[in-house]
Motif scaffolding. Structure first.
Motif, mmCIF file in Angstrom:
data_model
loop_
_atom_site.group_PDB
_atom_site.id
_atom_site.type_symbol
_atom_site.label_atom_id
_atom_site.label_comp_id
_atom_site.label_asym_id
_atom_site.label_seq_id
_atom_site.Cartn_x
_atom_site.Cartn_y
_atom_site.Cartn_z
ATOM 1 N N LEU A 112 0.828 -1.215 0.000
ATOM 2 C CA LEU A 112 0.000 0.000 0.000
ATOM 3 C C LEU A 112 0.858 1.258 0.000
ATOM 4 N N GLU A 113 2.002 1.201 0.677
ATOM 5 C CA GLU A 113 2.903 2.349 0.681
ATOM 6 C C GLU A 113 3.497 2.584 -0.707
ATOM 7 N N LYS A 114 3.928 1.499 -1.353
ATOM 8 C CA LYS A 114 4.539 1.620 -2.678
ATOM 9 C C LYS A 114 3.527 2.037 -3.740
ATOM 10 N N LYS A 115 2.340 1.445 -3.683
ATOM 11 C CA LYS A 115 1.369 1.625 -4.765
ATOM 12 C C LYS A 115 0.525 2.889 -4.593
ATOM 13 N N TYR A 116 0.179 3.206 -3.342
ATOM 14 C CA TYR A 116 -0.768 4.303 -3.116
ATOM 15 C C TYR A 116 -0.258 5.369 -2.146
ATOM 16 N N ALA A 117 0.962 5.210 -1.625
ATOM 17 C CA ALA A 117 1.513 6.130 -0.618
ATOM 18 C C ALA A 117 0.594 6.223 0.604
ATOM 19 N N VAL A 118 -0.011 5.091 0.970
ATOM 20 C CA VAL A 118 -0.879 5.010 2.139
ATOM 21 C C VAL A 118 -0.105 4.325 3.270
ATOM 22 N N ASN A 186 -8.800 -1.050 -8.251
ATOM 23 C CA ASN A 186 -9.005 -2.326 -8.932
ATOM 24 C C ASN A 186 -8.497 -3.454 -8.026
ATOM 25 N N PRO A 187 -9.388 -4.265 -7.446
ATOM 26 C CA PRO A 187 -8.947 -5.307 -6.514
ATOM 27 C C PRO A 187 -8.024 -6.337 -7.141
ATOM 28 N N PHE A 188 -8.209 -6.637 -8.424
ATOM 29 C CA PHE A 188 -7.359 -7.631 -9.087
ATOM 30 C C PHE A 188 -5.927 -7.117 -9.215
ATOM 31 N N ASN A 189 -5.764 -5.851 -9.563
ATOM 32 C CA ASN A 189 -4.422 -5.276 -9.651
ATOM 33 C C ASN A 189 -3.750 -5.241 -8.280
ATOM 34 N N LEU A 190 -4.522 -4.890 -7.253
ATOM 35 C CA LEU A 190 -3.970 -4.849 -5.905
ATOM 36 C C LEU A 190 -3.573 -6.245 -5.445
ATOM 37 N N LEU A 191 -4.398 -7.248 -5.756
ATOM 38 C CA LEU A 191 -4.057 -8.621 -5.408
ATOM 39 C C LEU A 191 -2.747 -9.044 -6.065
ATOM 40 N N ASP A 193 -0.242 -7.222 -6.946
ATOM 41 C CA ASP A 193 0.866 -6.539 -6.287
ATOM 42 C C ASP A 193 1.185 -7.181 -4.940
ATOM 43 N N ILE A 194 0.155 -7.545 -4.178
ATOM 44 C CA ILE A 194 0.373 -8.191 -2.873
ATOM 45 C C ILE A 194 1.043 -9.550 -3.062
ATOM 46 N N LEU A 195 0.593 -10.325 -4.035
ATOM 47 C CA LEU A 195 1.185 -11.641 -4.282
ATOM 48 C C LEU A 195 2.639 -11.516 -4.709
ATOM 49 N N TYR A 196 2.950 -10.517 -5.513
ATOM 50 C CA TYR A 196 4.329 -10.308 -5.940
ATOM 51 C C TYR A 196 5.220 -10.035 -4.726
ATOM 52 N N GLU A 197 4.781 -9.141 -3.847
ATOM 53 C CA GLU A 197 5.572 -8.828 -2.655
ATOM 54 C C GLU A 197 5.697 -10.058 -1.759
ATOM 55 N N PHE A 198 4.659 -10.861 -1.697
ATOM 56 C CA PHE A 198 4.696 -12.067 -0.885
ATOM 57 C C PHE A 198 5.734 -13.054 -1.422
ATOM 58 N N LYS A 199 5.735 -13.246 -2.734
ATOM 59 C CA LYS A 199 6.686 -14.191 -3.320
ATOM 60 C C LYS A 199 8.120 -13.721 -3.115
ATOM 61 N N ILE A 200 8.372 -12.433 -3.270
ATOM 62 C CA ILE A 200 9.715 -11.891 -3.057
ATOM 63 C C ILE A 200 10.147 -12.107 -1.625
ATOM 64 N N TYR A 201 9.249 -11.862 -0.674
ATOM 65 C CA TYR A 201 9.595 -12.030 0.736
ATOM 66 C C TYR A 201 9.971 -13.485 1.028
ATOM 67 N N LEU A 202 9.154 -14.419 0.579
ATOM 68 C CA LEU A 202 9.412 -15.827 0.859
ATOM 69 C C LEU A 202 10.695 -16.318 0.194
ATOM 70 N N LYS A 203 11.037 -15.735 -0.927
ATOM 71 C CA LYS A 203 12.233 -16.146 -1.648
ATOM 72 C C LYS A 203 13.501 -15.656 -0.974
#
Length: 272
Positions: A112-118, A186-191, A193-203
């Motif tokens: 949320l910080e990266k995508k929306y500055a929230v 757009n919930p699909f776009n947000l999803l 982005d979240i999955l991408y960050e999740f995969k990077i973290y786990l890797k």
């Protein structure tokens, strides 16, 4: 394998960062967590449950969305918010399970910080807050060979603080990204982005990672403040204490009225 139920799921053209794992989408369902369990059971009969690593069940509406505690509901309007369960293989989890809701919170907060500055705060053990208002809830469960990570994130529902059933008694109200940004998300776009960050973290990060704790402390709601604490799974035994941090396992550390250290494995805190 009986594909009757799975065929009812609407598959969308979605680029899942987890090796193009499937996204199963329903306009309406009982619970994405229940649906994820059905998928696991179905694929295990074929001895193909490994194909579910990174798969997501997403819904436009849940009739029986639930929170972490028994009897607690997750209310969400039809087609307004991001409601999903991510399925992962248990063996990829190289850190204590108690960390998982908190790490999920960090991942969503960073997205949320990266995508929306929230900027958001993480309320132990499983909520994401914006200005003390609930933006997202997280529910993690383990089932044999899999981990389920359920997320409800308020996207396009508009709240006024007067018609919500669940959190008024706790002194805070829900908020959505639309409330914050004054535009639809757009919930699909947000999803994605979240999955991408999740995969990077786990890797990149395993059991030896300590940076997560520093990231959490920067966002931990109520840090160095007095809070009301309800102990245990049934959240009884209310007392007051000061949050001082989180240990390496994800356990909340508090200082009680006598200055002693208390570690909370399960329970609920209320910001006061």
């Amino acid at each position: 394998m009986d594909m009757t139920w799975i065929n009812k799921l609407q598959y969308r053209d979605f680029k899942n960062p987890f090796n193009k794992a499937a996204l199963y989408y329903l306009n309406e369902t009982e619970s994405t967590m229940q649906d994820a369990l059905k998928l696991i059971a179905g694929f295990q009969k074929m001895d193909g449950s490994s194909v579910l690593h990174g798969a997501v069940v997403m819904a436009g509406y849940q009739r029986k969305g639930r929170g972490r505690s028994a009897g607690r509901k997750w209310y969400s309007a039809h087609g307004k918010n991001l409601l999903f369960t991510l399925i992962l293989r248990k063996e990829i989890l190289e850190f204590p399970y108690l960390r998982l809701p908190l790490i999920t919170g960090i991942i969503i907060a960073e997205t949320l910080e990266k995508k929306y500055a929230v900027s958001t705060a993480i309320k132990w053990p499983n909520d994401l807050l914006y200005n003390s208002r609930k933006l997202a809830g997280i529910l993690c469960e383990t089932h044999e060979r899999h981990i389920l990570i359920g997320v409800g994130l308020n996207c396009n529902e508009e709240f006024n603080g007067r018609n919500y059933k669940d959190t008024q008694k706790k002194g805070f109200y829900p908020v959505s990204l639309k409330d914050i940004l004054h535009r639809d998300i757009n919930p699909f776009n947000l999803l994605a982005d979240i999955l991408y960050e999740f995969k990077i973290y786990l890797k990149r990060r395993g059991s030896g990672d300590t940076a997560w704790n520093d990231q959490l402390k920067k966002r931990l709601a109520g840090i160095n403040r007095k809070v009301r604490v309800r102990m245990g799974i049934d959240e009884t035994g209310c007392t007051e204490a000061v949050i001082t941090g989180i240990d390496a396992d994800g356990v909340l550390i508090l200082r009680d009225r006598e200055g002693g250290t208390v570690k909370l494995v399960s329970g609920e805190i209320e910001l006061i």
